[in-house]
Design an enzyme around this catalytic site. Structure first.
Site, short mmCIF file in Angstrom:
data_model
loop_
_atom_site.label_atom_id
_atom_site.label_comp_id
_atom_site.label_asym_id
_atom_site.label_seq_id
_atom_site.Cartn_x
_atom_site.Cartn_y
_atom_site.Cartn_z
N TYR A 1 0.57 -1.62 -0.20
CA TYR A 1 0.24 -0.30 0.37
C TYR A 1 0.80 1.21 -0.17
O TYR A 1 0.73 2.72 0.89
CB TYR A 1 -1.01 0.06 0.90
CG TYR A 1 -2.01 -1.02 0.72
CD1 TYR A 1 -3.32 -0.46 -0.08
CD2 TYR A 1 -2.63 -2.34 2.22
CE1 TYR A 1 -3.97 -1.45 -0.14
CE2 TYR A 1 -3.60 -2.41 1.70
CZ TYR A 1 -4.51 -2.30 0.67
OH TYR A 1 -5.45 -3.01 0.16
N HIS B 1 -9.26 -6.75 -3.28
CA HIS B 1 -8.35 -5.42 -3.28
C HIS B 1 -7.86 -6.73 -4.79
O HIS B 1 -7.76 -7.39 -5.53
CB HIS B 1 -7.03 -5.68 -2.86
CG HIS B 1 -5.38 -5.16 -3.63
ND1 HIS B 1 -5.91 -3.58 -3.80
CD2 HIS B 1 -4.82 -5.55 -4.75
CE1 HIS B 1 -4.74 -3.72 -4.01
NE2 HIS B 1 -4.10 -4.23 -5.05
N ARG C 1 -11.70 -4.42 -11.87
CA ARG C 1 -12.04 -3.19 -10.99
C ARG C 1 -13.34 -3.82 -11.07
O ARG C 1 -14.11 -2.77 -10.14
CB ARG C 1 -11.12 -2.10 -11.70
CG ARG C 1 -9.14 -2.34 -10.82
CD ARG C 1 -9.19 -1.73 -9.62
NE ARG C 1 -10.05 -1.02 -9.64
CZ ARG C 1 -9.65 -0.21 -8.09
NH1 ARG C 1 -9.08 -1.24 -7.71
NH2 ARG C 1 -9.56 0.98 -7.46
N ASN D 1 -13.72 -4.14 3.10
CA ASN D 1 -14.23 -4.20 1.54
C ASN D 1 -13.51 -5.79 0.71
O ASN D 1 -14.12 -5.36 -0.02
CB ASN D 1 -13.89 -3.14 1.22
CG ASN D 1 -12.46 -2.74 0.47
OD1 ASN D 1 -11.81 -3.17 1.12
ND2 ASN D 1 -12.15 -1.26 -0.16
N GLU E 1 2.61 -5.08 -8.78
CA GLU E 1 1.96 -5.89 -7.67
C GLU E 1 1.68 -7.75 -7.57
O GLU E 1 2.18 -8.12 -7.42
CB GLU E 1 0.67 -5.46 -7.60
CG GLU E 1 0.48 -4.15 -6.89
CD GLU E 1 -1.13 -3.58 -6.62
OE1 GLU E 1 -1.47 -2.14 -6.12
OE2 GLU E 1 -2.06 -4.38 -7.18
#
Ligand code: DAT
Ligand code: MG
Length: 151
Positions: free
Chosen positions: A51, A117, A87, A114, A128
């Site tokens: 992050y 990711h 997404r 949530n 990532e």
């Protein structure tokens, strides 16, 4: 087909709530291909690396603690448009704004929990994937359904 890869992670809340198969099945049924998967508990330092772009935000510390608080399912999914469409499957960051039909819209309530990711673009996807996976942990293969998914 313009194949691309994205990094998707089921966060500790999604794992603890028994949503692993539910989340995987949404990507799988769509027609995307799983090319890497593992379960791990990220260290706090690792979570901060993941992050890093958010390190100035007030929630950065809590977010990093949370990601490292339990097992995470780390995955790489492949397919045409998978970064952007992944997404869409996930939905808006704050589940209060996520549309019904999305993973967060259907399965989560608050932004701090949530459950999933997903990389937000080609550059972050590349970064990532290389943070979470060694090259030899990713598998290139032909899925027999591909000719029916892509024509
Ligand atoms: P996303 O996960 O949709 O890419 P992001 O990259 O902006 O969203 O933020 C990463 C995570 O940080 C997000 O999934 C949940 C947490 N987060 C974002 N905004 C937040 C806020 N305002 N308060 C608390 N947590 C937040
Ligand atoms: Mg993000």
């Amino acid at each position: 087909a313009e194949m691309e890869r994205t990094f998707i992670a089921i966060k500790p809340d999604g794992v603890q709530r028994g949503l692993i198969s539910e989340i995987i099945s949404r990507f799988e049924r769509k027609g995307f291909k799983l090319v890497g998967i593992k379960i791990m508990v990220p260290s706090k330092g690792f979570a901060q690396k993941h992050y890093h772009a958010l390190k100035e935000r007030p929630f950065f510390n809590g977010l990093s603690n949370f990601l490292s608080s339990g097992p995470v399912i780390a995955m790489v999914w492949e397919g045409e448009g998978v970064i952007r469409y992944g997404r869409k499957l996930i939905g808006a960051t704050d589940p209060q704004n996520s549309e019904p039909g999305t993973i967060r819209g259907d399965l989560a309530v608050v932004v701090g929990r949530n459950i999933i990711h997903g990389s937000d673009g080609p550059e972050t996807a590349k970064d990532e994937i290389s943070l979470w996976f060694k090259p030899e942990e990713l598998v290139s293969y032909t899925n027999n359904a591909e000719k029916w998914i892509y024509g």
